[in-house]
Design an enzyme around this catalytic site. Sequence first.
Site, PDB file in Angstrom:
ATOM      1  N   ASP A 195       0.845  -1.194   0.000  1.00 49.28           N
ATOM      2  CA  ASP A 195       0.000   0.000   0.000  1.00 49.28           C
ATOM      3  C   ASP A 195       0.884   1.249   0.000  1.00 49.28           C
ATOM      4  OD1 ASP A 195       0.971   0.304   2.607  1.00 49.28           O
ATOM      5  OD2 ASP A 195      -0.899  -0.331   3.550  1.00 49.28           O
ATOM      6  N   CYS A 196       0.271   2.413   0.186  1.00 45.21           N
ATOM      7  CA  CYS A 196       1.043   3.658   0.138  1.00 45.21           C
ATOM      8  C   CYS A 196       2.023   3.779   1.304  1.00 45.21           C
ATOM      9  CB  CYS A 196       0.116   4.866   0.083  1.00 45.21           C
ATOM     10  SG  CYS A 196      -0.934   5.043   1.542  1.00 45.21           S
TER      11      CYS A 196
END
Length: 130
Positions: A16-17
């Site tokens: 994910d980020c």
Amino acid sequence: MQVFYINKRIYYHDTDCGGVVYYANYLKHLEEARTEFCIDRGIPLKELQDRGIYFVVSRVEVDYKSPARYGDMIAISAKVEYAKRSSLSFYQEVKRGDTILIKANTLWVCVDKSFKPCAIPEEIKDLFAG
């Protein structure tokens, strides 16, 4: 019952980020380990599907303990805890070295073409126990 393992690398698309594995992506890794477990034991999932016998995930319980990150090598285990007339319970772990990243319990139910529970064929049930 024996524990089966597969090894995988974590790729950028798994994260994910924040740079850690996105929680839902672990479900794909768990599924891959269960599929490879079946292949290893000679359980012909595709042939069973052609006969109208399917194994569907009925329940998944996941405890997230520690994150995996891009580039990590992980080991995913699969072990049948018990088999009933129409269901199987898998216990699985994802590890990085000796560190447990997640623990999961997955329930598979054997269903027919109309997705109604049916008995697991005895010859197949024996292979799961293998």
